[in-house]
Write an enzyme that holds these catalytic residues in place. Structure first.
Site, PDB file in Angstrom:
ATOM      1  N   HIS A 212     -13.073  41.034  -2.723  1.00 53.29           N
ATOM      2  CA  HIS A 212     -11.794  41.350  -3.377  1.00 53.29           C
ATOM      3  C   HIS A 212     -11.063  40.064  -3.743  1.00 53.29           C
ATOM      4  O   HIS A 212     -10.057  39.703  -3.139  1.00 53.29           O
ATOM      5  CB  HIS A 212     -10.934  42.233  -2.467  1.00 53.29           C
ATOM      6  N   ASN A 213     -11.593  39.406  -4.746  1.00 51.17           N
ATOM      7  CA  ASN A 213     -11.040  38.117  -5.176  1.00 51.17           C
ATOM      8  C   ASN A 213     -10.808  38.159  -6.682  1.00 51.17           C
ATOM      9  O   ASN A 213     -11.001  39.202  -7.325  1.00 51.17           O
ATOM     10  CB  ASN A 213     -12.010  36.999  -4.775  1.00 51.17           C
TER      11      ASN A 213
HETATM   12  P1  AMP Z   1     -11.544  48.448  -4.469  1.00 51.43           P
HETATM   13  O1  AMP Z   1     -11.500  48.170  -3.009  1.00 51.43           O
HETATM   14  O2  AMP Z   1     -10.207  48.565  -5.111  1.00 51.43           O
HETATM   15  O3  AMP Z   1     -12.392  47.476  -5.230  1.00 51.43           O
HETATM   16  O4  AMP Z   1     -12.121  49.921  -4.601  1.00 51.43           O
HETATM   17  C1  AMP Z   1     -13.448  50.198  -4.710  1.00 51.43           C
HETATM   18  C2  AMP Z   1     -13.996  50.777  -3.433  1.00 51.43           C
HETATM   19  O5  AMP Z   1     -15.262  51.307  -3.735  1.00 51.43           O
HETATM   20  C3  AMP Z   1     -14.269  49.721  -2.364  1.00 51.43           C
HETATM   21  O6  AMP Z   1     -13.216  49.464  -1.515  1.00 51.43           O
HETATM   22  C4  AMP Z   1     -15.404  50.367  -1.604  1.00 51.43           C
HETATM   23  O7  AMP Z   1     -14.912  51.342  -0.726  1.00 51.43           O
HETATM   24  C5  AMP Z   1     -16.157  51.078  -2.679  1.00 51.43           C
HETATM   25  N1  AMP Z   1     -17.295  50.278  -3.171  1.00 51.43           N
HETATM   26  C6  AMP Z   1     -17.384  49.594  -4.341  1.00 51.43           C
HETATM   27  N2  AMP Z   1     -18.582  49.012  -4.462  1.00 51.43           N
HETATM   28  C7  AMP Z   1     -19.278  49.325  -3.333  1.00 51.43           C
HETATM   29  C8  AMP Z   1     -20.582  49.036  -2.870  1.00 51.43           C
HETATM   30  N3  AMP Z   1     -21.445  48.312  -3.583  1.00 51.43           N
HETATM   31  N4  AMP Z   1     -20.952  49.540  -1.665  1.00 51.43           N
HETATM   32  C9  AMP Z   1     -20.118  50.313  -0.938  1.00 51.43           C
HETATM   33  N5  AMP Z   1     -18.862  50.619  -1.321  1.00 51.43           N
HETATM   34  C10 AMP Z   1     -18.439  50.138  -2.514  1.00 51.43           C
HETATM   35 MG    MG Z   2      -8.378  48.287  -4.634  1.00 50.11          MG
HETATM   36 ZN    ZN Z   3     -11.273  46.721  -6.930  1.00 56.38          ZN
END
Ligand code: AMP
Ligand code: MG
Ligand code: ZN
Length: 429
Positions: free
Chosen positions: A171-172
């Site tokens: 998350h960067n």
């Molecule tokens: P964000 O945290 O805002 O980027 O929201 C996307 C969410 O989707 C993440 O926090 C994870 O829970 C999930 N996510 C996205 N990519 C993956 C991945 N490759 N493996 C598992 N969970 C993922």
């Molecule tokens: Mg998010």
């Molecule tokens: Zn995101």
């Protein structure tokens, strides 16, 4: 240690407006020293006193990238440019110091979904890359003209946002740039803009939402913040804690002097843009995922999509946020290893705080390859397969996700061994 020069200079600049003339002079000297000593910052910054206008060079940069004057606001270009120029003059003359930002020239293709963001970040720097992506994308959609975004104010805002992203593994700032570029590719690969009759305001809402959607992410999830009773959880009443935080901060920054990217749109347009952005960023909370899936039924090509713009913006924002398993293998792998290690770090914190370790976050139990097969089969494909049936032009998402699932299936043993090793290490500690 990387010093956020520009952020410090902006804060000092802000303070300068509220102090005595003598102190102002001293502070000006401090700021100039700060800027001078930062010759190697990501973006070239220099002090300019008096009025500032867009230089020929920056204007030609915009023109160079602007290839699609496809959509316009109702007001004429002439009117917008006039408003925009007037605004620039008044903005500039209100400040004795302007930091003019110019980006390095970058010839990569922003329309390419197979772009290697990690290589580009090495070349340009991570925060700068967000600004470069944003400038290319906003120029492509002609938003500097049609939304009256002042390039300098816009770049200053992008830089501030870029520097506010924390150096988490996943998350960067690169994640923000990556998601924004994914949203851009979705828009150019489909005919959704035409079908739903989006105007620049809608494109701007989507791209800005993507840019800020994880702003200042602390590297831990909502449930962790809730479990430890973090200040943010208290502030946002345990509801979409992070998402509320990201979008609220993004709007607060636009209130700062010389950061108001919205200064050339009407109050009504601002209210609409704000509503769309809040809705889109709040929609990235994974607890809203089932709602996005059920909304897909409203997108049947027979339906009139004109009334579904808000839903579409939120849907594409979420799709962009979940696009890492649909990138080409190498890029998908890099994002995956990053998100899993960030998850494991949260798991470590949970363990040491005596709270249950969240699913996917236990480095002593989770097989990364298996976790990805589960995520692609259980979350990604059931979302993007019906979506691609309704919206033409995005089949590459499904093809790539399926191919990546196969790759992870072939790597289960490799990752099983990694868990075993971790257990051995923990036993021998
Ligand atoms: P964000 O945290 O805002 O980027 O929201 C996307 C969410 O989707 C993440 O926090 C994870 O829970 C999930 N996510 C996205 N990519 C993956 C991945 N490759 N493996 C598992 N969970 C993922
Ligand atoms: Mg998010
Ligand atoms: Zn995101």
């Amino acid at each position: 240690m990387k010093v956020p020069t520009f952020e410090i200079a902006s804060i000092l600049e802000d303070i300068k407006t509220r102090i005595s003339a003598e102190d102002k002079e001293k502070l000006s000297w401090c700021i100039s020293q700060l800027i001078e000593s930062s010759g190697k910052t990501d973006l070239t910054t220099h002090i300019q006193s008096g009025n500032t206008y867009l230089t020929e060079e920056t204007l030609s940069q915009i023109e160079q990238h602007s290839s699609l004057p496809l959509i316009r606001l109702a007001i004429s270009d002439e009117e917008i440019s006039r408003k925009s120029i007037n605004r620039r003059i008044s903005l500039s003359s209100s400040s004795s110091l302007d930091l003019e930002i110019s980006l390095p020239s970058a010839n990569f293709d922003i329309n390419d979904f197979n772009i290697n963001i990690f290589e580009l970040a090495k070349e340009f720097g991570e925060a700068t890359l967000l600004s470069i992506y944003a400038q290319k994308i906003f120029a492509y959609w002609n938003l500097f003209i049609s939304m009256g975004f002042d390039l300098q104010v816009f770049l200053r805002y992008c830089q501030y946002i870029g520097e506010g992203y924390k150096p988490n593994l996943y998350h960067n700032v690169l994640h923000a740039a990556d998601v924004m570029q994914a949203c851009h590719v979705f828009m150019i690969s489909t005919n959704i803009v035409e079908l739903s009759e989006m105007i620049p305001l809608h494109i701007a809402a989507l791209m800005l939402s993507a840019m800020v959607h994880d702003y200042k992410h602390p590297g831990v999830s909502n449930s962790y913040l809730y479990m430890i009773g973090d200040k943010l959880a208290i502030r946002y009443n345990d509801v979409s804690i992070l998402e509320n935080y990201h979008v609220s901060k993004a709007f607060q920054i636009a209130l700062k002097e010389n950061m108001n990217i919205f200064s050339n749109i009407s109050k009504e347009e601002y209210r609409t843009l704000r509503k769309l952005m809040i809705n889109a960023v709040l929609g990235t909370d994974m607890t809203k995922h089932p709602q996005h899936v059920s909304n897909l039924s409203k997108l049947s090509q027979n339906n009139d999509l004109k009334g579904e713009k808000e839903l579409l913006i939120s849907l594409f924002m979420h799709l962009g946020d979940l696009s890492n398993p649909s990138r080409i293998e190498k890029i998908c792998e890099e994002w995956t290893l990053r998100i899993c290690e960030e998850f494991f770090l949260q798991g470590d914190k949970e363990r040491s705080n005596n709270i249950p370790v969240s699913p996917l976050m236990d480095r002593y139990l989770v097989n990364i390859a298996k976790s990805q097969i589960g995520f692609i089969s259980g979350v990604i494909l059931p979302f993007i397969t019906p979506l691609c049936r309704e919206i033409k032009g995005l089949d590459f998402l499904v093809t790539n996700a399926q191919a990546n699932k196969e790759v992870w299936a072939g790597r289960i043993n490799e990752f099983e061994e990694k868990i075993v090793k971790s257990k051995d290490q923990s036993a021998s500690l």
